[in-house]
Design an enzyme around this catalytic site. Sequence first.
Site, PDB file in Angstrom:
ATOM      1  N   LYS A 107       0.848  -1.288   0.100  1.00  0.00           N
ATOM      2  CA  LYS A 107       0.064  -0.020   0.020  1.00  0.00           C
ATOM      3  C   LYS A 107       0.737   1.210   0.147  1.00  0.00           C
ATOM      4  O   LYS A 107       0.794   2.200  -0.700  1.00  0.00           O
ATOM      5  CB  LYS A 107      -0.777  -0.195   1.376  1.00  0.00           C
ATOM      6  CG  LYS A 107      -2.084  -0.962   0.890  1.00  0.00           C
ATOM      7  CD  LYS A 107      -3.044  -1.041   2.213  1.00  0.00           C
ATOM      8  CE  LYS A 107      -3.905  -2.372   2.117  1.00  0.00           C
ATOM      9  NZ  LYS A 107      -4.357  -2.515   3.430  1.00  0.00           N
TER      10      LYS A 107
ATOM     11  N   GLN B  29      -5.275  -1.360   9.247  1.00  0.00           N
ATOM     12  CA  GLN B  29      -5.071  -2.834   8.791  1.00  0.00           C
ATOM     13  C   GLN B  29      -5.818  -3.829   9.661  1.00  0.00           C
ATOM     14  O   GLN B  29      -5.661  -3.759  11.112  1.00  0.00           O
ATOM     15  CB  GLN B  29      -3.692  -3.223   8.688  1.00  0.00           C
ATOM     16  CG  GLN B  29      -3.435  -4.449   8.319  1.00  0.00           C
ATOM     17  CD  GLN B  29      -3.758  -4.510   6.404  1.00  0.00           C
ATOM     18  OE1 GLN B  29      -3.949  -3.402   5.892  1.00  0.00           O
ATOM     19  NE2 GLN B  29      -3.928  -5.662   6.040  1.00  0.00           N
TER      20      GLN B  29
ATOM     21  N   ASP C 285     -11.636   2.867   3.672  1.00  0.00           N
ATOM     22  CA  ASP C 285     -12.004   1.416   3.508  1.00  0.00           C
ATOM     23  C   ASP C 285     -13.569   1.124   3.199  1.00  0.00           C
ATOM     24  O   ASP C 285     -14.126   0.015   3.049  1.00  0.00           O
ATOM     25  CB  ASP C 285     -11.905   0.864   4.867  1.00  0.00           C
ATOM     26  CG  ASP C 285     -10.538  -0.241   4.811  1.00  0.00           C
ATOM     27  OD1 ASP C 285      -9.940  -0.670   3.715  1.00  0.00           O
ATOM     28  OD2 ASP C 285      -9.949  -0.366   5.848  1.00  0.00           O
TER      29      ASP C 285
HETATM   30  N1  GUN Z   1      -6.916  -6.650   5.988  1.00  0.00           N
HETATM   31  C1  GUN Z   1      -7.317  -7.341   4.354  1.00  0.00           C
HETATM   32  N2  GUN Z   1      -7.742  -6.770   3.661  1.00  0.00           N
HETATM   33  C2  GUN Z   1      -8.022  -5.417   4.221  1.00  0.00           C
HETATM   34  C3  GUN Z   1      -8.702  -4.036   3.733  1.00  0.00           C
HETATM   35  O1  GUN Z   1      -9.252  -4.051   2.591  1.00  0.00           O
HETATM   36  N3  GUN Z   1      -8.842  -3.326   4.615  1.00  0.00           N
HETATM   37  C4  GUN Z   1      -8.390  -3.254   5.875  1.00  0.00           C
HETATM   38  N4  GUN Z   1      -8.513  -1.966   6.627  1.00  0.00           N
HETATM   39  N5  GUN Z   1      -7.688  -4.300   6.393  1.00  0.00           N
HETATM   40  C5  GUN Z   1      -7.487  -5.445   5.674  1.00  0.00           C
END
Ligand code: GUN
Length: 296
Positions: A54, A98, A121
């Site tokens: 990311k 996350q 998100d």
């Molecule tokens: N963990 C795995 N995929 C995601 C996601 O798309 N967003 C977040 N915040 N955590 C994750």
Amino acid sequence: MTAQVIDGKAFAAGLRARVAEKVAQLKVDHGLTPGLAVVLVGEDPASEVYVRNKGEQTRAAGMNSFEYKMPATATEAELLERVAALNADPAVHGILVQLPLPRHMDSAKVIDLIDPAKDVDGFHVVNAGKLAVGAKGMVPCTPLGCLMLIKDRLGPNLAGLDAVVIGRSNIVGKPMAQLLLRESCTVTIAHSKTRDLPGVVRRADIVVAAVGVPLMVKGDWVKPGALVIDVGMNRIPKEGSNGTRLVGDVDYQTAAEVAGHITPVPGGVGPMTIACLLANCLTAACAQAGLPEPVL
Ligand code: GUN
């Protein structure tokens, strides 16, 4: 029939390039650089890889990336304090905590504190509610990416198509169903208690599998010509070695013989998630600056 393969990797690269172009324009026209903050608690190796990717892709798109790593021993109060500080920081337009969080933390409480305008998100109840009532808000990245891939193949008008979403998670299944409903599909949400799942899936023009069961959807469940989106990311033992291999929720070999279009794993939906996260962050930055929504 042999399905056409949906190349999510290439589509995501194109989307990231369009985001980067808009970001560069935003800098020139308004002196604004979108900023994405990612908070990682603990040392889960898979999460560390996601967070690193990311950060790299955020910077590659010309946006500011802020990474906060907290030890697994951090308290929930410390995490809430961090989120509150990011809510108040004008250089931060998007906040992502996350998941999963360590067990001693209540993820609903943490998500609830994120400013809905910065919730890239789309997990906050305000954004989930907006999606449900058809208002503008942040849309969860994976379902948003799936919808882009579907429209890329079937065109912009999905009205009247039968769509079956397998899985009812808040992250994928429910928002995916809402998005398809918004497109006037006839939507069925199937799950572990659904009776005659193969029969239900066989009716679908669009199948989105997001259950986390390796290779569950077989070729003889798929209506000939249907579009199949596989959100699954499952590691299973690799035959003839002690390693593992990544497979989806769809039995690709048999499904690809029947479907019209299909996403592979890897290289299908996976790369779309971060590309859509960048798109959401750009959209959030524009909204916070009172600028029109970017068209990507
Ligand atoms: N963990 C795995 N995929 C995601 C996601 O798309 N967003 C977040 N915040 N955590 C994750």
